[in-house]
Design a protein around this motif. Structure first.
Motif, PDB file in Angstrom:
ATOM      1  N   ASN A  61       0.806  -1.226   0.000  1.00 53.35           N
ATOM      2  CA  ASN A  61       0.000   0.000   0.000  1.00 53.35           C
ATOM      3  C   ASN A  61       0.838   1.274   0.000  1.00 53.35           C
ATOM      4  O   ASN A  61       0.286   2.376   0.057  1.00 53.35           O
ATOM      5  N   PRO A  63       3.073   4.368  -1.416  1.00 49.85           N
ATOM      6  CA  PRO A  63       2.927   5.144  -2.659  1.00 49.85           C
ATOM      7  C   PRO A  63       3.788   4.626  -3.804  1.00 49.85           C
ATOM      8  O   PRO A  63       3.388   4.682  -4.971  1.00 49.85           O
ATOM      9  N   ARG A  64       4.946   4.087  -3.466  1.00 47.55           N
ATOM     10  CA  ARG A  64       5.879   3.615  -4.498  1.00 47.55           C
ATOM     11  C   ARG A  64       5.362   2.381  -5.226  1.00 47.55           C
ATOM     12  O   ARG A  64       5.660   2.167  -6.404  1.00 47.55           O
ATOM     13  N   SER A  66       1.853   0.995  -4.752  1.00 44.82           N
ATOM     14  CA  SER A  66       0.396   0.809  -4.762  1.00 44.82           C
ATOM     15  C   SER A  66      -0.196   0.907  -6.160  1.00 44.82           C
ATOM     16  O   SER A  66      -1.275   0.369  -6.431  1.00 44.82           O
ATOM     17  N   THR A  67       0.495   1.600  -7.077  1.00 39.80           N
ATOM     18  CA  THR A  67       0.001   1.758  -8.453  1.00 39.80           C
ATOM     19  C   THR A  67       0.707   0.767  -9.375  1.00 39.80           C
ATOM     20  O   THR A  67       1.944   0.719  -9.396  1.00 39.80           O
ATOM     21  N   PRO A  68      -0.034  -0.046 -10.126  1.00 40.10           N
ATOM     22  CA  PRO A  68       0.589  -1.009 -11.049  1.00 40.10           C
ATOM     23  C   PRO A  68       1.445  -0.309 -12.097  1.00 40.10           C
ATOM     24  O   PRO A  68       1.193   0.831 -12.487  1.00 40.10           O
ATOM     25  N   ARG A  69       2.459  -0.994 -12.576  1.00 38.54           N
ATOM     26  CA  ARG A  69       3.303  -0.463 -13.639  1.00 38.54           C
ATOM     27  C   ARG A  69       2.517  -0.384 -14.937  1.00 38.54           C
ATOM     28  O   ARG A  69       1.632  -1.204 -15.194  1.00 38.54           O
ATOM     29  N   PRO A  70       2.829   0.616 -15.777  1.00 34.44           N
ATOM     30  CA  PRO A  70       2.102   0.767 -17.054  1.00 34.44           C
ATOM     31  C   PRO A  70       2.174  -0.469 -17.938  1.00 34.44           C
ATOM     32  O   PRO A  70       1.214  -0.786 -18.650  1.00 34.44           O
ATOM     33  N   ARG A 108       1.035  -8.116  -5.844  1.00 35.14           N
ATOM     34  CA  ARG A 108       1.713  -6.904  -6.311  1.00 35.14           C
ATOM     35  C   ARG A 108       3.188  -7.131  -6.653  1.00 35.14           C
ATOM     36  O   ARG A 108       3.830  -6.236  -7.202  1.00 35.14           O
TER      37      ARG A 108
END
Length: 202
Positions: A61, A63-64, A66-70, A108
């Motif tokens: 969770n 910030p580094r 929590s967002t999936p890679r493009p 993740r």
């Protein structure tokens, strides 16, 4: 007469002790491994589970991460050396395995096992020895490169006053970027337990 009675009593006591035999655990039942039950003041399986859960959730969770890679790829993580700075004998390998499992279950991260690397290296040697079909043999050079390595340190502070005892554990984990050496994430889990000294009867 009294002497006769004393001898008889002593023999009876000895026979009862002999019949009872040594104590042993002969009956048992399955218990919920997630249920908290502290039978001693030592580091236990619940402490291990709490640490692994906290580290996996915190990292997933952050910030580094929590967002999936493009491109949809997963960060490749290796759980490295976890240091035991307490005065107890604690199975840090089990703690590392627990953290690795918890991270994998988040979906993740892609995981690389450090111990398995050694086994794979030995398998490469066997497959290149001539015992395996050369066209099917595997060899070094195609493994993935680890992106991040997790390290950690488990420390403790123990306080005893009279019949009371406080045990404090602090697990600090860090995730380092293998390419740059920068720490991309770090967190800690604190556990504090209180015990009261009581007499133990059989």
């Amino acid at each position: 007469m009294k002497t006769h009675r004393l001898i008889l009593t002593a023999c009876l006591a000895a026979s009862l002790v002999a019949c009872s035999g040594p104590r042993a655990y002969t009956r048992g039942s399955y218990e919920d491994p997630n249920e908290i039950e502290m039978l001693s003041d030592q580091f236990n399986e619940n402490d291990l589970q709490l640490i692994a859960k906290k580290m996996a959730e915190s990292l997933a969770n952050s910030p580094r991460f929590s967002t999936p890679r493009p491109d949809g790829s997963l960060p490749i993580v290796l759980v490295g050396k976890l240091k035991n700075s307490t005065s107890e004998h604690i199975d840090m390998r089990s703690l590392g395995d627990k953290i690795q499992t918890a991270l994998a279950q988040t979906g993740r991260f892609a995981m690389v096992d450090q111990a398995a690397r050694q086994d794979i290296a030995e398998e490469y040697e066997y497959q290149q020895s001539g015992y395996v079909d050369p066209n099917a043999a595997k060899g070094p050079g195609a493994q993935v490169s680890v992106d991040f390595m997790m390290t950690g340190d488990l420390a403790s502070i123990i306080q005893e006053v009279g019949r009371d005892k406080l045990v404090y554990y602090k697990m600090t984990a860090k995730l380092s970027n293998v390419r740059t050496g920068l720490i991309e994430w770090t967190d800690e889990k604190q556990i504090r337990k209180k015990f009261e000294k009581r007499g133990v009867s059989w």
